[in-house]
Design an enzyme around this catalytic site. Sequence first.
Site, PDB file in Angstrom:
ATOM      1  CE1 TYR A  31     -45.869  32.615  48.114  1.00 23.77           C
ATOM      2  CE2 TYR A  31     -46.243  34.245  46.386  1.00 23.77           C
ATOM      3  CZ  TYR A  31     -46.198  32.919  46.800  1.00 23.77           C
ATOM      4  OH  TYR A  31     -46.478  31.911  45.915  1.00 23.77           O
ATOM      5  CG  ASN A  86     -40.905  28.403  51.538  1.00 28.93           C
ATOM      6  OD1 ASN A  86     -41.307  27.681  50.629  1.00 28.93           O
ATOM      7  ND2 ASN A  86     -41.451  29.584  51.817  1.00 28.93           N
ATOM      8  CG  HIS A 112     -45.417  25.727  51.972  1.00 33.02           C
ATOM      9  ND1 HIS A 112     -44.655  25.696  50.821  1.00 33.02           N
ATOM     10  CD2 HIS A 112     -45.521  24.455  52.384  1.00 33.02           C
ATOM     11  CE1 HIS A 112     -44.335  24.445  50.560  1.00 33.02           C
ATOM     12  NE2 HIS A 112     -44.838  23.669  51.488  1.00 33.02           N
ATOM     13  CB  SER A 114     -49.278  31.214  50.644  1.00 27.90           C
ATOM     14  OG  SER A 114     -48.716  30.145  49.896  1.00 27.90           O
ATOM     15  NE  ARG A 123     -49.681  28.448  43.847  1.00 28.87           N
ATOM     16  CZ  ARG A 123     -48.578  28.963  43.272  1.00 28.87           C
ATOM     17  NH1 ARG A 123     -47.383  28.643  43.725  1.00 28.87           N
ATOM     18  NH2 ARG A 123     -48.699  29.808  42.275  1.00 28.87           N
TER      19      ARG A 123
END
Length: 168
Positions: A31, A86, A112, A114, A123
């Site tokens: 992150y 987010n 996002h 990532s 995810r």
Amino acid sequence: MAKSAKRETSDLLVLNGPNLNLLGRREPEIYGRDSLDDIAIAVRARAKDFGLSVDFRQSNHEGELVTWIQAARDPKSPGAKGIIINPGGLSHTSVALLDALIFTELPVIEVHLSNIFRRESFRHHSFVSSAAQGVICGLGAQGYLLAVEAMAEILKKPAAAKSKKRRA
Ligand code: DHK
């Protein structure tokens, strides 16, 4: 600084979901090392370049995020012109966030930090994406700034102004 008190009218509502308050300390290899406050400062500065004000918020609670999103629709309570979100882990679970975003009829950009598609398969799907005009992922904190630029363009277009007029 991420706020949690009553909202004031701003052009952009920038929302952050669960665990994003931990940015900088939480899995920095995924992150990044920027804190959420660092990102908030950068977002406000970028938005100012376009003459846009920002209400930057974080919550670990789905219902609180839903309430803030609902309030963005009505210019008086307190309203926004566009939403950058987010949703954190709620991306992958929350029909409630999706429904609230659709209700606003506002342009939405999902961010996002990532690249969710290079990570675990759970995810790879985001419920929020179907309410979003665009999705930015994998570019770290820069993704928020790109979202501000994209939203500034979107808000210049007559369609964004028209949908706002319809609700006024
Ligand atoms: C943030 C989270 O907290 C995760 O639960 C998501 C997202 C990805 C991000 O990359 O910003 O899966």
